[in-house]
Design a protein around this motif. Structure first.
Motif, PDB file in Angstrom:
ATOM      1  N   TYR A  17       7.151   0.572   0.655  1.00  0.00           N
ATOM      2  CA  TYR A  17       5.814   1.119   0.883  1.00  0.00           C
ATOM      3  C   TYR A  17       5.782   2.613   1.217  1.00  0.00           C
ATOM      4  CZ  TYR A  17       4.398  -3.784   1.063  1.00  0.00           C
ATOM      5  OH  TYR A  17       4.170  -5.098   0.757  1.00  0.00           O
ATOM      6  N   ALA A  21       1.390   9.027  -0.613  1.00  0.00           N
ATOM      7  CA  ALA A  21       0.071   8.470  -0.935  1.00  0.00           C
ATOM      8  C   ALA A  21      -0.414   8.961  -2.295  1.00  0.00           C
ATOM      9  CB  ALA A  21      -0.929   8.849   0.160  1.00  0.00           C
ATOM     10  N   TRP A  76      -3.150   1.376   3.717  1.00  0.00           N
ATOM     11  CA  TRP A  76      -3.718   2.727   3.862  1.00  0.00           C
ATOM     12  C   TRP A  76      -5.115   2.699   4.467  1.00  0.00           C
ATOM     13  CZ3 TRP A  76      -0.317   1.453   0.042  1.00  0.00           C
ATOM     14  CH2 TRP A  76       0.821   2.254  -0.046  1.00  0.00           C
ATOM     15  N   THR A  96       0.920  -1.371  11.304  1.00  0.00           N
ATOM     16  CA  THR A  96       1.757  -1.168  10.134  1.00  0.00           C
ATOM     17  C   THR A  96       3.164  -0.790  10.579  1.00  0.00           C
ATOM     18  OG1 THR A  96       2.082   0.119   8.094  1.00  0.00           O
ATOM     19  CG2 THR A  96       1.042   1.261   9.937  1.00  0.00           C
ATOM     20  N   GLN A 101       1.996   5.309   6.047  1.00  0.00           N
ATOM     21  CA  GLN A 101       0.668   4.695   6.097  1.00  0.00           C
ATOM     22  C   GLN A 101      -0.034   5.034   7.403  1.00  0.00           C
ATOM     23  OE1 GLN A 101       1.333   0.508   5.374  1.00  0.00           O
ATOM     24  NE2 GLN A 101       1.391   0.768   3.151  1.00  0.00           N
TER      25      GLN A 101
END
Length: 285
Positions: A17, A21, A76, A96, A101
């Motif tokens: 992950y 972004a 997000w 998270t 994130q």
């Protein structure tokens, strides 16, 4: 002190992950949601289907004006933002294990929205929540190789905590991938553990059994076609933005995500994996 979790470690979560972004924005759509959309009409776009999924979970969790909401595995921050802006929630807090994130959500500066770099196993709220959502995080709560009893212990502890954190009329809306029609040999050969390190999928029966002592099951839907279509749309987005994506993450990582989307879409369409949404409410109301 270093936090330890029953499921995937911070390093394992970061592997999948913690990409910029800007990379995910190229192919996830306007919602920046890295979980299955909900295609309730054949003519829906990806963005429309993601909006349907977001509204489904806000409705299922009973998010209303002034409510306190917790998002376990908040990505997000799309559900956090939607809870406040669409439903008037008084506060929306996310958990998270991805530093990028958490940093991204904090950078948005959204009123009444917050995110912590924290596992649910180390979360201690000061006040109860009216609503809890968890979308696409449940798959990371146990590790491969655990016995069924060990898995049930972990899942049951999660549900116990959720019941304890909820107000008297509080609800939990949970979305997770589960094992589907794949046999044991096919499961052993599956690359799911390469795509999501230190993670494993639950069985539907494990989710229901583990929740039963703590939460009442109100409804469940099983829609693997939602993920099959979502992954196919993501693959289109990756291909359409190939050069930009490679500039950001490199060709090897680009291929990793594209192959995961293409292969995953086929497996969902063949119902080797399921995509389930559970709605629970606290017992003892």
């Amino acid at each position: 002190m270093t936090e330890t979790n029953s499921g995937a470690s911070r390093d394992a979560i970061e592997f999948h992950y913690d990409m910029p972004a800007d990379f995910f924005a190229l192919w996830l759509g306007k919602s920046m949601t890295y979980t299955a959309a909900r295609f309730t009409r054949s003519d829906m776009t990806l963005d429309e289907a993601q909006a349907d999924k977001i509204n489904y979970h806000l409705d299922a969790a009973g998010v209303e004006k002034g409510h306190r909401m917790l998002d376990i595995g908040c990505g997000w921050g799309t559900l956090l933002k939607s809870a406040v802006e669409l439903r008037g929630a008084g506060s929306a807090h996310g958990l998270t294990l991805s530093p990028l994130q958490q940093k991204y959500i904090s950078s948005l500066g959204l009123p009444n929205v917050s995110a912590a770099l924290e596992s649910y196993e180390h979360h201690h709220p000061e006040e109860p929540y009216d609503s809890i959502v968890s979308v696409g995080a449940f798959e990371h709560f146990v590790k491969p190789g655990m016995t069924r009893e060990e898995r049930l212990d972990v899942y049951s502890e999660l549900f116990r905590r959720c019941a304890e954190w909820l107000t008297r009329d509080g609800r939990l809306s949970l979305q997770t991938m589960t094992w589907g029609d794949a046999g044991q040999v096919e499961r052993d050969m599956n690359r799911i553990h390469e795509i999501f390190p230190e993670s494993d999928l639950p069985e539907i029966a494990e989710v229901v059994e583990a929740a039963h002592p703590h939460l009442e099951l109100m409804s469940m839907e099983n829609r693997p076609e939602d993920y099959g279509t979502t992954l196919a749309e993501w693959a289109k987005g990756l291909r359409a933005n190939r050069e930009q994506a490679i500039d950001i993450v490199g060709e090897e990582r680009f291929k990793f995500y594209l192959d995961s989307c293409v292969g995953g879409s086929l497996l969902y369409r063949r119902r080797r994996f399921y995509l389930c949404r559970f709605v629970f409410r606290r017992r003892g109301r």
